[in-house]
Design a protein around this motif. Structure first.
Motif, PDB file in Angstrom:
ATOM      1  N   GLN A 256       0.881  -1.248  -0.062  1.00 31.30           N
ATOM      2  CA  GLN A 256      -0.005   0.161   0.048  1.00 31.30           C
ATOM      3  C   GLN A 256       0.817   1.360  -0.143  1.00 31.30           C
ATOM      4  OE1 GLN A 256      -2.578  -0.862   3.634  1.00 31.30           O
ATOM      5  NE2 GLN A 256      -4.237  -1.149   1.840  1.00 31.30           N
ATOM      6  N   CYS A 257       2.151   1.128  -0.111  1.00 30.70           N
ATOM      7  CA  CYS A 257       3.089   2.206  -0.266  1.00 30.70           C
ATOM      8  C   CYS A 257       4.483   1.844  -0.894  1.00 30.70           C
ATOM      9  CB  CYS A 257       3.356   2.947   1.157  1.00 30.70           C
ATOM     10  SG  CYS A 257       4.237   1.937   2.452  1.00 30.70           S
ATOM     11  N   ASP A 258       5.140   2.642  -1.174  1.00 26.81           N
ATOM     12  CA  ASP A 258       6.390   2.463  -1.902  1.00 26.81           C
ATOM     13  C   ASP A 258       7.530   1.901  -0.712  1.00 26.81           C
ATOM     14  OD1 ASP A 258       5.307   3.088  -4.231  1.00 26.81           O
ATOM     15  OD2 ASP A 258       6.237   4.951  -4.245  1.00 26.81           O
ATOM     16  N   ARG A 259       8.061   1.067  -1.465  1.00 28.30           N
ATOM     17  CA  ARG A 259       9.449   0.408  -0.741  1.00 28.30           C
ATOM     18  C   ARG A 259       9.204   0.209   0.809  1.00 28.30           C
ATOM     19  NH1 ARG A 259      13.587   0.716  -3.812  1.00 28.30           N
ATOM     20  NH2 ARG A 259      15.183   0.236  -2.044  1.00 28.30           N
ATOM     21  N   ASP A 260       8.809   0.846   1.665  1.00 27.29           N
ATOM     22  CA  ASP A 260       8.813   0.450   3.257  1.00 27.29           C
ATOM     23  C   ASP A 260       7.566  -0.580   3.554  1.00 27.29           C
ATOM     24  OD1 ASP A 260      10.816   2.232   3.635  1.00 27.29           O
ATOM     25  OD2 ASP A 260       9.599   4.005   3.879  1.00 27.29           O
TER      26      ASP A 260
END
Length: 955
Positions: free
Chosen positions: A376-380
């Motif tokens: 639901q979000c980038d990379r992390d």
């Protein structure tokens, strides 16, 4: 001492102890409502603080000029010097309006007063009943909840009324000069005189409001009818309407009783009584939603029987407010019942609904909880299993199911019915309170308008010279005001964007730092999505409250800049500005979550970015549960905060001032705590206080209708709040604030059109919410079409897997690909109707996507047209004025003419008999014909004329 003071105050009020008053001439009872002589009633009080400053010398000269001018107009004044006050700095000027002045201004203000002729009741069968009046019918089981105090029954004289004229005073029911004019009428006349009195040679130096603004006087107010916590003896003798209202209406122990609107109207005004009648009806309608068994009980609580008694103490304007408030509350009962039924259905079906079991129940045949979802979000953010959204799926089902469509349509029709029935109820109140022909043009010109406008012209109605603001100047001021309002709307939008940025950033923080496995039992609930929604909603609520405070001051400044001519124009302009701002402030984020959030997020691999961060997306279950939580937090938080502000702060300030005065009384026994000082220590009743009460209810109405499909319990929350709101407002007006100046009004004004706007907009928002935010339409398409292709029968099994598209993680961009992939995930799922990676045209829309879009658009069009047609039919079928009441008005119109004709003929014959002998008769052929101009409740003027015409018959 308190009991002795109460007894003596009653003695002065009823004029039965004049000898006692003479005996106590030196040590007078200072809590009396009369002058020192114990006879002249105090109609108004002016207070000012006397200091030794140079500026006070100027104010002192102005006060002397103004007070002498008041006396030249016929008012009688009595001054209490500062040495006799509690704080030793405040002076009080008590005002009494003599009977002759009351008569003169009653004629000038065209007040309607009762005639001697009793009203003639209709014969049985004359009254006509309509089927649409059945909503006003009350059941016999409500008898225990009616007010049984005889002082509240039949307080109005059962007489016809006509506009008062002094030359026909013998026709009016003047039984006692002291009681012919009510307290609210006396205070209205006194306030009118005070606003018309000049205190200088300049044209702008006129009116008490100007003197208050300049600091010459601190405040002006009419007195309460003594203390509110009095015994039954004083109430039984009708000496204390305030105590009666507190005992029968303002106490929490009487929350289940009907509202005495007639007494409220007399004490506060029509506007408040109408508001409370409206809210009472609104609560009544909501209550059936809470529980059918308790519905009858609460229905009686805010019913409209005996509501007419409310107006006697506060006047027409406030009585109208309470009438509206009661009606609004009464009507909320019905959507509350339907909403609870929908919630019960949702909870019952929760354990058997296939799409929920596919996410939460591992034993279900088509279990999909182990599906891997895209980050639901980038990379992390990492990959996650669908079963982590089990709570979100359950919440979504409670607010998003088959009953949602029915409830949204019901609420749209309810809003129209509510407004149409209110118009009928309002007209009945106008008839009962002699407001059918009330003319808004009778309102005084605002002192600020007279002070700042230099041009003059002849008023086409009154034929008098009045200040005139040119159209060009007015247009310039309005344009500047509109631009400023637009700027502040942009500021609100910026605040919404700030909340969005916070959510984008904090969602990544929660996703990176919170490990559900380490949180134990709450780990399944404290998901990053849920925590982001709760904190974001709380932040949004805080920003809303802050911006409200700032914009309120801006709106008042802009409205003053526009120079409205009358107070009603001022309130309408201010209302429009505040509503525009609060509409955007309260509802903008709800519109974002409902219609824009998922659309702006994008789909893998083509995500959208804002300020360097990937746009937030809704949970796998959709945006419906987030919209529900946002609505609950803002609506509930706003109601709790408003109630705390309305109760705690005024109560604390009042108690402190009363304690300070009580301490002074103990140290200086000669300075007794007078009635006017007791009222002075209460909270001042602000000129726009009623505006904020209406605004609070209208914003609540928007919460209860605009997105009710996302939260069916919104009417129930409104109902519970309004049950407390009625008693809070009642207690505040009776116990914590000074007595407001009684005002006239015939309706709730511009608020009706704002409610109508929200009701119409609710049709559109609910249609789009069900079609595009909810999963109702995709589920129906799957049930009726695609489940047949998979299972050869109509079923909801397999919907979860069918609604999730497949994505190859190798197609992620370097910015979007998760930093860690410990389980070696090759494919993840996301909610969309897209072709799989194996398809030659991968990630393109499927045929099912277009079927869903077509069904969504068809639903919006059909629902809007059907509901709008039903709204139009309701508006057409339900007349604004009950037919039976129209017949009754015509009948009374005719009978009042007959009364005045008979009275005029009698007067003429008496005059002739004085100049002729006892056996003289009129000349043959003389007939008296009447040209009536008076009526009772129908709104024709109060003058009548006679002329003698030659005829062939004898009188």
């Amino acid at each position: 001492m308190g009991d002795f003071t109460g007894i003596m105050e009653w003695c002065f009020g009823c004029h039965c102890c004049e000898s006692f008053n003479e005996y106590y001439n030196d040590e007078r009872l200072k809590s009396t409502l009369h002058f020192h002589d114990g006879k002249r009633k105090i109609d108004f009080v002016m207070a000012y603080i006397e200091t030794d400053d140079e500026d006070d010398d100027v104010n002192d000269r102005r006060r002397k000029v103004y007070e002498k001018a008041l006396m030249r107009k016929g008012l009688e004044l009595e001054i209490e010097p500062k040495e006799e006050s509690q704080d030793q700095v405040t002076c009080f000027v008590k005002i009494h309006v003599p009977y002759d002045v009351l008569l003169a201004y009653a004629e000038r203000m065209r007040m309607k007063m009762p005639l001697k002729e009793d009203r003639v009741d209709f014969e049985e069968g004359d009254d006509q009943h309509e089927c649409c009046d059945s909503i006003d019918c009350k059941m016999c089981c409500t008898q225990p909840f009616r007010l049984e105090n005889p002082e509240l029954d039949d307080r109005d004289q059962d007489n016809y009324t006509a506009e008062f004229t002094r030359d026909k005073i013998e026709f009016f029911d003047v039984k006692n000069e002291d009681t012919f004019f009510s307290d609210s009428q006396r205070s209205r006349i006194a306030y009118r005189i005070m606003n018309e009195t000049k205190f200088g040679d300049e044209k702008t130096m006129v009116g008490i409001n100007r003197l208050i603004n300049d600091g010459t006087y601190d405040c002006v107010y009419p007195l309460h009818d003594g203390a509110y916590d009095v015994d039954k003896f004083e109430i039984a003798n009708q000496q204390n309407m305030r105590g009666l209202l507190y005992r029968e209406w303002g106490r929490w122990g009487r929350w289940y009783k009907y509202q005495p609107l007639d007494a409220i109207r007399e004490y506060l005004g029509v506007k408040y009584a109408l508001y409370f009648a409206f809210l009472g009806h609104y609560v009544e309608m909501l209550f059936f939603a809470a529980a059918v068994g308790v519905a009858v009980f609460l229905y009686s609580i805010i019913s409209l029987y005996f509501l007419d008694n409310t107006r006697k103490y506060f006047g027409d304007k406030i009585a109208l407010y309470f009438a509206w408030l009661g009606f609004y509350t009464e009507m909320l009962v019905y959507p509350t019942v339907v909403g609870l039924i929908c919630m019960i259905y949702s909870c019952v079906s929760l354990t058997t609904y296939p799409p929920v079991k596919e996410i939460c129940d591992p034993s279900y045949p088509t279990y999909a909880g182990d599906l891997v979802m895209c980050p639901q979000c980038d990379r992390d953010c990492g990959y996650w299993n669908l079963n982590k959204s089990c709570v979100a799926a359950e919440i979504t089902h409670i607010f998003d199911n088959n009953s949602t469509i029915f409830f949204a349509i019901f609420m749209s029709l309810w809003a129209t019915t509510f407004l149409e029935v209110w118009k009928r109820r309002q007209f009945k109140l106008n008839y009962e309170w002699d407001l059918v022909d009330y003319d808004e043009e009778r309102d005084l010109i605002r002192p600020e308008f007279e002070a700042k406008v230099t041009r003059e012209r002849i008023n086409p109605v009154t034929r008098r010279m009045e200040p005139f603001l040119s159209p060009r100047d007015r247009c310039t001021r309005v344009c500047f005001s509109a631009v400023t309002v637009f700027f502040w709307v942009i500021v609100v939008c910026a605040a919404v964007i700030a909340v969005i940025i916070y959510r984008i950033v904090i969602s990544s923080v929660f996703a990176y730092n919170i490990d559900p496995d380490t949180l134990g039992a709450i780990g399944s609930y404290a998901t990053p999505s849920l925590l982001t929604t709760i904190t974001g909603s709380l932040l949004s609520l805080i920003l809303i409250m802050i911006l409200n405070t700032v914009y309120e001051k801006i709106a008042i400044w802009l409205t003053d800049l526009e120079l409205p001519r009358t107070q009603i124009e001022f309130e309408d302009s201010f209302t429009f500005k505040m509503f525009c701002f609060q509409f955007v402030n309260y509802y903008s984020y709800l519109f974002y979550v409902a219609f824009l959030k998922n659309l702006l997020a994008g789909l893998p691999p083509n995500y959208n970015y804002f300020a360097g961060n990937r746009w937030e997306e809704c949970d796998a279950g959709g945006c419906m549960y987030e919209l529900s939580l946002q609505l609950v937090i803002i609506m509930f938080g706003k109601q709790v905060w408003n109630n705390i502000v309305e109760i705690v702060w005024p109560w604390a300030v009042t108690k402190y001032r009363q304690w300070r005065s009580a301490m002074t009384t103990q140290t200086s026994p000669d300075n007794m705590y007078t009635r006017w000082e007791q009222d002075y220590d209460l909270q001042p009743f602000q000129q726009l206080a009623l505006f904020y009460e209406y605004l609070e209810m209208v914003i609540q109405f928007g919460f209860a209708t605009l997105f009710v499909s996302a939260f069916p319990l919104a009417p129930a929350l409104a109902l519970i709040n309004n049950i407390f709101e009625i008693r809070l407002d009642a207690n505040k007006l009776i116990c914590e604030s000074r007595r407001p100046i009684a005002q006239k009004c015939s309706d709730i004004g511009v608020w009706y059109y704002l409610l109508d706007f929200l009701g119409t907009l609710a049709v559109i928002t609910n249609a789009f919410t069900i079609a595009f935010t909810s999963q109702s339409i995709p589920k129906l398409v799957y049930y009726y079409v695609y489940s047949l292709e998979i299972y050869n029968e109509r079923t909801m099994q397999g919907f979860t897997n069918n609604s999730l598209a497949v994505f190859d993680v190798r197609d992620f961009s370097s910015e979007s690909r998760p930093a860690l992939n410990p389980t070696g995930v090759d494919f993840c799922r996301y909610r969309a109707y897209r072709t799989p990676p194996s398809d030659p045209n991968k990630y393109e829309t499927t045929k099912q996507y277009w079927h869903v879009i077509a069904a969504q658009l068809a639903f919006v069009i059909v629902m809007e047209h059907v509901v709008m047609l039903c709204k139009w039919l309701i508006d057409y079928v339900v007349p604004d004025r009950p037919k039976a009441l129209q017949v009754k008005i015509k009948r009374e119109h005719f009978l009042v003419h007959e009364v005045l004709v008979k009275a005029d003929v009698t007067t003429l014959l008496k005059k002739q008999n004085m100049s002729l002998t006892s056996d003289a008769t009129l000349e043959s052929g003389d007939v008296i014909s009447h040209q009536p101009e008076a009526t009772g409740r129908t709104g024709v003027g109060g003058n009548s004329s006679l002329k003698v015409v030659k005829e062939t018959t004898e009188l």
